[in-house]
Design a protein around this motif. Structure first.
Motif, PDB file in Angstrom:
ATOM      1  N   GLU A 197       0.838  -1.203   0.000  1.00  0.00           N
ATOM      2  CA  GLU A 197       0.000   0.000   0.000  1.00  0.00           C
ATOM      3  C   GLU A 197       0.875   1.256   0.000  1.00  0.00           C
ATOM      4  N   ALA A 198       1.894   1.260   0.823  1.00  0.00           N
ATOM      5  CA  ALA A 198       2.808   2.407   0.869  1.00  0.00           C
ATOM      6  C   ALA A 198       3.548   2.567  -0.462  1.00  0.00           C
ATOM      7  N   ALA A 199       3.900   1.443  -1.084  1.00  0.00           N
ATOM      8  CA  ALA A 199       4.579   1.501  -2.380  1.00  0.00           C
ATOM      9  C   ALA A 199       3.689   2.167  -3.430  1.00  0.00           C
ATOM     10  N   ALA A 200       2.389   1.923  -3.350  1.00  0.00           N
ATOM     11  CA  ALA A 200       1.462   2.553  -4.290  1.00  0.00           C
ATOM     12  C   ALA A 200       1.372   4.060  -4.046  1.00  0.00           C
ATOM     13  N   TRP A 201       1.354   4.470  -2.780  1.00  0.00           N
ATOM     14  CA  TRP A 201       1.366   5.908  -2.479  1.00  0.00           C
ATOM     15  C   TRP A 201       2.654   6.545  -3.004  1.00  0.00           C
ATOM     16  N   HIS A 202       3.757   5.880  -2.755  1.00  0.00           N
ATOM     17  CA  HIS A 202       5.062   6.377  -3.203  1.00  0.00           C
ATOM     18  C   HIS A 202       5.075   6.553  -4.718  1.00  0.00           C
ATOM     19  N   ALA A 203       4.592   5.550  -5.440  1.00  0.00           N
ATOM     20  CA  ALA A 203       4.612   5.604  -6.906  1.00  0.00           C
ATOM     21  C   ALA A 203       3.729   6.740  -7.431  1.00  0.00           C
ATOM     22  N   LYS A 204       2.533   6.887  -6.847  1.00  0.00           N
ATOM     23  CA  LYS A 204       1.629   7.940  -7.301  1.00  0.00           C
ATOM     24  C   LYS A 204       2.192   9.317  -6.983  1.00  0.00           C
ATOM     25  N   GLY A 205       2.679   9.488  -5.762  1.00  0.00           N
ATOM     26  CA  GLY A 205       3.228  10.781  -5.375  1.00  0.00           C
ATOM     27  C   GLY A 205       4.422  11.165  -6.219  1.00  0.00           C
ATOM     28  N   LEU A 206       5.309  10.201  -6.487  1.00  0.00           N
ATOM     29  CA  LEU A 206       6.503  10.485  -7.275  1.00  0.00           C
ATOM     30  C   LEU A 206       6.139  10.831  -8.717  1.00  0.00           C
ATOM     31  N   ALA A 207       5.185  10.100  -9.277  1.00  0.00           N
ATOM     32  CA  ALA A 207       4.766  10.385 -10.656  1.00  0.00           C
ATOM     33  C   ALA A 207       4.185  11.800 -10.763  1.00  0.00           C
ATOM     34  N   LEU A 208       3.346  12.179  -9.792  1.00  0.00           N
ATOM     35  CA  LEU A 208       2.772  13.519  -9.809  1.00  0.00           C
ATOM     36  C   LEU A 208       3.844  14.583  -9.635  1.00  0.00           C
ATOM     37  N   LEU A 209       4.767  14.355  -8.709  1.00  0.00           N
ATOM     38  CA  LEU A 209       5.802  15.345  -8.459  1.00  0.00           C
ATOM     39  C   LEU A 209       6.724  15.526  -9.659  1.00  0.00           C
TER      40      LEU A 209
END
Length: 544
Positions: A197-209
């Motif tokens: 779950e944290a990996a999914a947050w990380h991936a989404k946040g990084l892609a947006l940033l």
């Protein structure tokens, strides 16, 4: 609804991106249910968080000072009071004080406040669960935990519920600094927690940033909203990302971290250019002191992270080409001029009608200032502060150069062109024009030329087209009073002597007005208003 109002709405909406239109509908209709599942495990961290210095906002365990106003949150209802300004309440939900200066003295207050917030703000309800305050609070809770304050089980569980709720409420309808803050929160949570779950947050946040970094930071290092205040806020965010990568080694690609470091260096330079000799930001678009960290604090933070901070003097001419600002320095004088677009076409919410305005400092003192920003509330005062007359530029036929309205709206907007700068002998100069008054019946173009030398500044305004009235406003800093005789009187007897003179004016008025250096603050000042009906007005400010 009148035809005039319909036209204004069309001139506002036509610049929006499709995602802002359908995103607004989606945001209104999408009502996610808070996900209360157990929290994942925490990820192992290396080192202790070292934040950027900022003053404390807590006066006791329940009393806060935000935006110049002190209030006590005495009960659960106070977090969402309808008779308190929403921005003040947002600040209460940010939890910035967790990372403010000397936090150890307030550890008991902070621990109690976290517990209170969880109890008094049920999942999904109230101001605190809106995406923007959620984003800032998530980051602050993670930073607090990384700085040596272990979150208890209830706080850890609440943090996870907040992140899950935010993930379903990203502000795609607002974009800009709001979506940036959402992405940063997801990235911090994705680093703080472990598992899929944290990996999914990380991936989404990084892609947006990654996307927003490309979109929002211009080639000259400026933030695309052209507000020095928001530039400083986003600069702190990028420095935070660099530190997050150091605390979780191996979690981020070297290419991303290297890019953040390079962007931070450019942004630090931009902020130096857009700061006065007193070390604080110039006031263009929405800008005020004490909202973002100041220049010195950001420099210190960058040094902690081994990011290069220039210590050499700026050039006599510093042109921020993509942002649209030019800084001139001659002797004791520093001039910062606005030859910029008001901001991104689809995101002008923090724009003022300030095209071709400028600010001037002598020695360490501000002399000519724009009006500043003291409120975001939907009031006549908010509109007044955004209008052309609150800035050091020319008002034609009583119409703003850009059609600001509401709290954060702009319809038709001025666009600068024919921008040039250079040096002739000992004189530094900038010249530009804008088309904001072409919508008037007389299709007016405003051209302005600034000429700066060690003993004075000449400002030449030229209007082409037909007009009834034109007034150039020059706002003096508090404690300075322009006189119709051509002198400027300083309250302090040791201040540098300053005089003014003008050619082409048909009327001279010294008007009482206000300056707004901080939210919630209004200081008395005076404005030199020079009327001209001919095509040209030449105004000089001279100092000994």
């Amino acid at each position: 609804m009148s035809l005039k109002t319909l036209v204004r709405y069309w001139q506002t909406v036509r610049y929006l991106r499709p995602v802002q239109l359908y995103g607004r509908l989606w945001f209104r209709l999408n009502k996610p249910v808070p996900d209360l599942r157990a929290a994942p495990m925490l990820r192992g961290a290396v080192g202790v968080w070292k934040g950027c210095s900022r003053p404390s906002s807590m006066r006791d365990a329940a009393t806060f000072q935000f935006l110049g106003v002190e209030r006590t949150i005495a009960s659960a209802a106070d977090w969402n009071r309808g008779d308190w300004p929403k921005l003040w309440l947002y600040n209460a939900h940010y939890f910035d004080d967790l990372l403010a200066s000397s936090p150890k003295a307030r550890t008991a207050w902070h621990t109690s406040l976290v517990t209170r917030w969880i109890t008094e703000n049920p999942p999904g309800l109230g101001n605190g669960w809106e995406p923007y305050p959620s984003s800032l609070r998530i980051v602050n809770w993670v930073k607090w935990a990384l700085s040596g304050h272990a979150l208890d089980d209830a706080a850890t569980q609440s943090l996870v519920v907040q992140v899950r709720f935010l993930r379903k409420r990203l502000e795609i309808h607002l974009l800009g600094n709001h979506l940036w803050a959402n992405a940063k929160a997801l990235l911090f949570a994705g680093a703080f927690f472990d598992g899929d779950e944290a990996a999914a947050w990380h991936a989404k946040g990084l892609a947006l940033l990654r996307h927003e970094l490309e979109e929002q930071i211009l080639a000259d290092g400026g933030h695309f909203e052209r507000s020095p205040m928001y530039h400083a806020i986003v600069l702190e965010d990028i420095l935070d990302l660099v530190q997050l990568a150091a605390i979780y080694p191996g979690l981020f690609l070297e290419a991303d971290v290297g890019r953040w470091r390079a962007v931070a260096e450019r942004m630090l330079h931009w902020l130096r250019v857009m700061s006065h000799p007193d070390g604080a930001i110039a006031f263009f678009n929405d800008a005020a002191f004490d909202i973002a960290p100041d220049t010195a604090a950001l420099d210190d933070y960058a040094r902690v992270l081994d990011i290069a901070v220039a210590n050499t003097a700026l050039n006599d001419i510093e042109a921020l080409v993509e942002s649209g600002y030019v800084r001139l320095q001659a002797g004791v004088a520093v001039l910062i001029v606005d030859v910029a677009a008001i901001g991104p076409d689809y995101l002008p919410g923090h724009a003022h009608a300030d095209t071709l305005s400028f600010e001037l400092s002598l020695d360490q003192r501000r002399v000519l200032v724009n009006g500043g920003t003291s409120t975001y509330e939907a009031t006549s005062e908010r509109l007044h502060q955004r209008r052309t007359a609150m800035h050091n530029t020319v008002l034609v036929d009583g119409v703003d150069s850009s059609e600001v309205w509401g709290s954060f709206r702009v319809a038709r907007r001025a666009r600068p062109f024919d921008v040039h700068w250079g040096q002739t002998g000992n004189t530094l100069w900038v010249e530009a024009a804008h088309d904001g008054y072409q919508r008037l019946p007389g299709a007016v173009i405003h051209r302005r030329r600034w000429e700066l030398h060690v003993a004075g500044l000449r400002v030449t305004d030229t209007l082409t087209g037909r007009f009834q009235t034109a007034v150039a406003h020059f706002r003096l800093a508090p404690d300075l009073s322009p006189m119709a005789s051509g002198k400027v009187i300083a309250e302090a007897p040791d201040e540098r002597q300053l005089q003014w003179r003008s050619r082409g004016q048909t009327g001279t008025t010294v008007m009482p007005s206000t300056w707004h250096p901080r939210f919630g603050v209004s200081e008395s000042c005076r404005v030199l208003a020079l009327s001209f009906t001919g095509p040209t007005l030449e105004t000089e400010f001279l100092w000994s």
